[in-house]
Design an enzyme around this catalytic site. Structure first.
Site, mmCIF file in Angstrom:
data_model
loop_
_atom_site.group_PDB
_atom_site.id
_atom_site.type_symbol
_atom_site.label_atom_id
_atom_site.label_comp_id
_atom_site.label_asym_id
_atom_site.label_seq_id
_atom_site.Cartn_x
_atom_site.Cartn_y
_atom_site.Cartn_z
ATOM 1 N N ALA A 66 -26.933 183.474 18.680
ATOM 2 C CA ALA A 66 -26.097 182.295 18.517
ATOM 3 C C ALA A 66 -24.698 182.678 18.989
ATOM 4 O O ALA A 66 -24.339 183.867 19.017
ATOM 5 C CB ALA A 66 -26.091 181.874 17.059
ATOM 6 N N GLY A 111 -30.449 184.748 17.183
ATOM 7 C CA GLY A 111 -31.073 183.460 17.518
ATOM 8 C C GLY A 111 -31.965 183.522 18.750
ATOM 9 O O GLY A 111 -32.879 182.709 18.901
ATOM 10 N N GLU A 114 -35.142 184.894 17.489
ATOM 11 C CA GLU A 114 -35.708 183.848 16.633
ATOM 12 C C GLU A 114 -36.320 182.723 17.474
ATOM 13 O O GLU A 114 -37.376 182.195 17.152
ATOM 14 C CB GLU A 114 -34.619 183.314 15.690
ATOM 15 N N GLU A 134 -27.885 190.331 12.829
ATOM 16 C CA GLU A 134 -26.975 189.493 12.042
ATOM 17 C C GLU A 134 -26.227 190.251 10.948
ATOM 18 O O GLU A 134 -25.037 190.022 10.720
ATOM 19 C CB GLU A 134 -27.740 188.317 11.407
HETATM 20 N N1 COA Z 1 -22.033 185.033 21.340
HETATM 21 C C1 COA Z 1 -20.973 184.820 22.124
HETATM 22 N N2 COA Z 1 -20.683 185.583 23.188
HETATM 23 C C2 COA Z 1 -21.499 186.607 23.460
HETATM 24 C C3 COA Z 1 -22.618 186.895 22.688
HETATM 25 C C4 COA Z 1 -22.895 186.049 21.580
HETATM 26 N N3 COA Z 1 -23.958 186.204 20.797
HETATM 27 N N4 COA Z 1 -23.238 187.973 23.186
HETATM 28 C C5 COA Z 1 -22.525 188.346 24.269
HETATM 29 N N5 COA Z 1 -21.456 187.528 24.425
HETATM 30 C C6 COA Z 1 -20.437 187.595 25.466
HETATM 31 C C7 COA Z 1 -19.471 188.739 25.236
HETATM 32 O O1 COA Z 1 -18.473 188.367 24.295
HETATM 33 C C8 COA Z 1 -18.917 188.966 26.628
HETATM 34 O O2 COA Z 1 -17.961 187.984 26.887
HETATM 35 P P1 COA Z 1 -16.594 188.397 27.671
HETATM 36 O O3 COA Z 1 -17.072 188.815 29.043
HETATM 37 O O4 COA Z 1 -15.806 187.135 27.679
HETATM 38 O O5 COA Z 1 -16.011 189.521 26.890
HETATM 39 C C9 COA Z 1 -20.133 188.664 27.522
HETATM 40 O O6 COA Z 1 -21.031 187.893 26.717
HETATM 41 C C10 COA Z 1 -20.858 189.906 27.977
HETATM 42 O O7 COA Z 1 -21.188 190.685 26.832
HETATM 43 P P2 COA Z 1 -20.739 192.192 26.617
HETATM 44 O O8 COA Z 1 -20.688 192.457 25.154
HETATM 45 O O9 COA Z 1 -19.520 192.506 27.409
HETATM 46 O O10 COA Z 1 -21.978 192.941 27.285
HETATM 47 P P3 COA Z 1 -22.523 194.394 26.927
HETATM 48 O O11 COA Z 1 -23.515 194.709 27.989
HETATM 49 O O12 COA Z 1 -21.429 195.334 26.701
HETATM 50 O O13 COA Z 1 -23.307 194.220 25.530
HETATM 51 C C11 COA Z 1 -24.762 193.128 23.951
HETATM 52 C C12 COA Z 1 -24.441 193.387 25.427
HETATM 53 C C13 COA Z 1 -25.886 192.102 23.898
HETATM 54 C C14 COA Z 1 -25.208 194.442 23.267
HETATM 55 C C15 COA Z 1 -23.495 192.598 23.235
HETATM 56 O O14 COA Z 1 -22.977 191.509 24.004
HETATM 57 C C16 COA Z 1 -23.750 192.069 21.841
HETATM 58 O O15 COA Z 1 -23.892 192.869 20.906
HETATM 59 N N6 COA Z 1 -23.781 190.728 21.649
HETATM 60 C C17 COA Z 1 -23.903 190.106 20.381
HETATM 61 C C18 COA Z 1 -25.312 190.187 19.863
HETATM 62 C C19 COA Z 1 -25.433 189.602 18.478
HETATM 63 O O16 COA Z 1 -24.902 190.095 17.519
HETATM 64 N N7 COA Z 1 -26.200 188.506 18.386
HETATM 65 C C20 COA Z 1 -26.495 187.862 17.147
HETATM 66 C C21 COA Z 1 -25.579 186.761 16.867
HETATM 67 S S1 COA Z 1 -25.989 186.030 15.308
#
Ligand code: COA
Length: 260
Positions: A66, A111, A114, A134
């Site tokens: 999400a 999400g 999910e 989460e």
């Molecule tokens: N919501 C909003 N934005 C998200 C996102 C999410 N769930 N997951 C990734 N993004 C965005 C990042 O903020 C980043 O934006 P920016 O370029 O403006 O900074 C962009 O997507 C790229 O992600 P980034 O984190 O730079 O890539 P990465 O390769 O370093 O890491 C992940 C990838 C998936 C490990 C990392 O993005 C992450 O942990 N995301 C969140 C996952 C999460 O907790 N999901 C559950 C939500 S309830």
């Protein structure tokens, strides 16, 4: 119909729905969930459709969860509405009249996982990473993860993944029983389409009934499921597809199902 956060393509009787927010790794915000509901409604009414594939745009992510930037400032009331919206949308996938295949082409987190769990079959590319992170954000899974994951892989294994927030790779997800199959990244969509075509050539009413029976049967007791199966099975004998399927077998030819 044109969407902002989605792309929908059709290939014969198969539809491919892509979550299309690659800049944020296809994170699901309210607007995208609402669009997804609209697309699912529209696709459910398409008389040609037999199988739906859901995947993510880009090389990196299926859906990274999400949208955290949208959730960050939510109060409890807004969070309640958002979780309800997520649940409602995923239930539409689970109850979609035709089989839904998730083609997990990268991160499937929160999400995103999910959503995949609400699909009927999950194929994952070798570079997929799946998890429910989460708790690392101070919340619990809110789009069905605490319910669908333990039903799929068992209570203890689901709890380990949920309590740690750990991400697993595609191979481990396969061993855990989350994904049906692991594919080479470049072949994921082709394999999903081949599977979809294989399903789509079968009797449509029978496939649809089978999906409902498995879903509803798992929610009730065995005896209730047996009763549902008997009734559905018998009802299929009043379809033209059953006559055609069995006649074609006896005549040693391919059946031509009409979904009637
Ligand atoms: N919501 C909003 N934005 C998200 C996102 C999410 N769930 N997951 C990734 N993004 C965005 C990042 O903020 C980043 O934006 P920016 O370029 O403006 O900074 C962009 O997507 C790229 O992600 P980034 O984190 O730079 O890539 P990465 O390769 O370093 O890491 C992940 C990838 C998936 C490990 C990392 O993005 C992450 O942990 N995301 C969140 C996952 C999460 O907790 N999901 C559950 C939500 S309830």
């Amino acid at each position: 119909m044109a969407y902002e956060g989605l792309k929908v393509e059709k290939e014969g009787n198969i539809a491919i729905l892509k979550i299309n927010r690659p800049k944020v790794l296809n994170a699901l915000n309210r607007a995208t969930l609402l669009e997804l509901q609209g697309a699912l409604r529209e696709l459910a009414e398409d008389p040609q459709l037999r199988v739906l594939i859901i995947t993510g745009e880009g090389e990196k992510a299926f859906i990274a969860g999400a949208d955290i930037s949208e959730m960050a400032n939510m109060d409890a009331k807004e969070a309640l509405e958002f979780s309800r919206l997520g649940h409602e949308t995923l239930r539409m996938i689970e109850e979609f009249p035709w089989p839904v295949i998730a083609a997990v082409n990268g991160y499937a987190l929160g999400g995103g996982l999910e959503l995949a769990l609400a699909c009927d079959i999950i194929l994952a590319s070798e570079n997929a990473r799946l998890g429910l992170p989460e708790v690392t954000l101070g919340i619990s899974p809110g789009f069905g993860g605490t319910q669908r994951l333990p039903r799929l892989i068992g209570k203890a294994r689901a709890k380990e993944l949920i309590f740690t927030g750990e991400m697993v790779d595609a191979k481990r997800a396969y061993e855990l029983g989350i994904v049906n199959r692991v594919c080479e990244p470049g072949k994921l969509l082709e394999e999903a389409k081949a599977l979809a075509r294989r399903i789509a050539q079968n009797g449509p009413i029978a496939v649809k009934a089978s999906k409902e029976l498995v879903n509803e049967g798992l929610e009730g007791g065995l005896r209730q499921g047996e009763a549902m199966e008997i009734e559905a099975w018998a009802n299929l004998f009043s379809t033209q597809d059953q006559k055609e399927g069995m006649k074609a077998f006896l005549e040693k030819r391919k059946p031509e199902f009409r979904g009637q």
